[in-house]
Design an enzyme around this catalytic site. Sequence first.
Site, PDB file in Angstrom:
ATOM      1  N   LYS A 189       9.588  -7.378  10.268  1.00 47.83           N
ATOM      2  CA  LYS A 189       9.765  -7.167   8.824  1.00 47.83           C
ATOM      3  C   LYS A 189      11.220  -6.810   8.554  1.00 47.83           C
ATOM      4  O   LYS A 189      11.822  -6.037   9.333  1.00 47.83           O
ATOM      5  CB  LYS A 189       8.822  -6.050   8.365  1.00 47.83           C
ATOM      6  CG  LYS A 189       8.760  -5.837   6.862  1.00 47.83           C
ATOM      7  CD  LYS A 189       7.678  -4.819   6.499  1.00 47.83           C
ATOM      8  CE  LYS A 189       7.580  -4.566   5.001  1.00 47.83           C
ATOM      9  NZ  LYS A 189       6.509  -3.623   4.644  1.00 47.83           N
ATOM     10  N   SER A 197       3.167  -5.052   1.107  1.00 47.98           N
ATOM     11  CA  SER A 197       4.514  -5.568   1.023  1.00 47.98           C
ATOM     12  C   SER A 197       4.936  -6.395   2.243  1.00 47.98           C
ATOM     13  O   SER A 197       5.905  -7.149   2.159  1.00 47.98           O
ATOM     14  CB  SER A 197       5.500  -4.412   0.845  1.00 47.98           C
ATOM     15  OG  SER A 197       5.514  -3.592   2.000  1.00 47.98           O
ATOM     16  N   SER A 203       0.433  -1.672   3.190  1.00 48.82           N
ATOM     17  CA  SER A 203       1.260  -2.873   3.338  1.00 48.82           C
ATOM     18  C   SER A 203       1.101  -3.653   4.633  1.00 48.82           C
ATOM     19  O   SER A 203       1.651  -4.745   4.744  1.00 48.82           O
ATOM     20  CB  SER A 203       2.731  -2.515   3.183  1.00 48.82           C
ATOM     21  OG  SER A 203       3.036  -2.422   1.831  1.00 48.82           O
TER      22      SER A 203
HETATM   23  N1  GLN Z   1       1.301  -1.533  -2.464  1.00 47.96           N
HETATM   24  C1  GLN Z   1       1.765  -0.200  -2.222  1.00 47.96           C
HETATM   25  C2  GLN Z   1       3.009   0.067  -3.024  1.00 47.96           C
HETATM   26  O1  GLN Z   1       3.377  -0.751  -3.783  1.00 47.96           O
HETATM   27  C3  GLN Z   1       1.977   0.010  -0.758  1.00 47.96           C
HETATM   28  C4  GLN Z   1       3.237  -0.505  -0.267  1.00 47.96           C
HETATM   29  C5  GLN Z   1       3.448  -0.228   1.209  1.00 47.96           C
HETATM   30  O2  GLN Z   1       2.532   0.143   1.925  1.00 47.96           O
HETATM   31  N2  GLN Z   1       4.699  -0.332   1.630  1.00 47.96           N
HETATM   32  O3  GLN Z   1       3.601   1.081  -2.912  1.00 47.96           O
END
Ligand code: GLN
Length: 489
Positions: free
Chosen positions: A74, A149, A173
């Site tokens: 990532k 994400s 995410s």
């Molecule tokens: N969807 C969640 C957010 O927008 C989690 C994101 C993540 O785990 N990095 O914060």
Amino acid sequence: MTDPDTLIDARDAVASKAVSALELTRRMLTRTQALNPTLNAYNEVLAERALATAKRVDDGEITGPLAGVPIALKDNLCTSVGKTTCSSKMLADFRAPYDATVVKKLEAAGAVFIGKTNLDEFAMGSSTENSAFGPSRNPWDTSRVPGGSSGGSATALAAGLCVASLGSDTGGSIRQPAALCNLVGLKPTYGRVSRYGLVAFASSLDQIGPFTWTVPDAALLLNVISGHDPKDSTSVPLDVPDYLATVEEPVKGLRVGVVKEFADLAGLDPQVKAAFEAAVATYKSMGATVVDVTLPNSHYGIAAYYVIAPCEASSNLARYDGVHFGHRTAEQCKDIIELFSKSRAEGFGDEVKRRIMIGTYALASGYYDAYYVQAQKVRALIKADYDKAFESCDVILTPTSPTPAFKIGEKNADPLSMYLCDVFTVTCNIAGIPGISLPCGFTIGEKPLPIGLQLLAPAFAEEKLLRIARMYEAATDWHKARPILSETI
Ligand code: GLN
């Protein structure tokens, strides 16, 4: 011979010389060249470096448990090769001066890095649509999101552009994109894996973890990346068990918990609900006892998360001011404040700005007690709920995501509907416990979409969690399905 597409098969194929590391890497790079323009899984492909590493594996200069295995990272993990952009204009040209600890560990194990994967800007989002470089596309249906994400890491693996990848999980995410792309996604216990070199979003919630096709693959990758790191004071000095060695051992007298409050949650897709119920029945047919558990404060999870995470983000992202780090405005500025302000206005996207504003507001002296302190109290209650629930069960089962993959653009205009993607995943981060998502079915339709099952366990119970996950995987075939991508090659 067809390419081995799982981590363990690739490792074995290279070790037995059924395929050379160079051949395997070349095939991944060729496939990436063909598919990445459509899928947008990778922000950057590290072809030269990947080929050089693969050659050294074939020459016997590099050995290790992952020798010659193509892996994706990532793009919020710092690498001394290539850029680390966090899919933000702010870091579009940033080159990290060092490797994240997980990157170093993978490298020492012999892994070949194919590239850096797309994400929602600074890992804020559930679809990768918040990337400054455009969304990734779901290999099962390219008109849909892969989740987020860590959507690029999920897309890269599901499309066969690597055999495993790393993501980060702050509120879901890793698990949510795994669910939307038919993958195994593991968020380890907070402190199990070093966060050194992971660009911070919400430091008390962030954790790095693997995407794989199978549970044993996840166990192997967790073996490699776990452990105490003096460079991360929140990493825990506990021994790392050999997760792979025990993963095939079923758990006797297994008790699986089903959460009362989640049974009829508004917004739960009926096909997800049906697949979840079938998964519970599968555990039952394997002899598990199904226990009703209650998480009475879970409905405060989203609200608490969307205070705590933005508060920490607003503080963590203060460093991107165009002086210490990041994009600097080219405009003439009258003073340093204007320089900060213009650089940040140009460098950050809308969602990141929204989080910074929410966090700054909630931390302001007049509101601190009402929001931040209150959210921390809720956090303690959520954690206590889990402690209590785990007195009567080994793992808790939930759906991973309330819906299958949605269309690109479908939720863009409504941040709240996007935040609700996280209803089943955020409390795991809030409590600091480990969670895993497993393939558990498909929707019915012209383009069937994957559905994910989430398993949650007590802190540092990854060994048991993986064994229980493997029991389900071994009893089902969902994880063997692959998307058909020839039409887009
Ligand atoms: N969807 C969640 C957010 O927008 C989690 C994101 C993540 O785990 N990095 O914060």
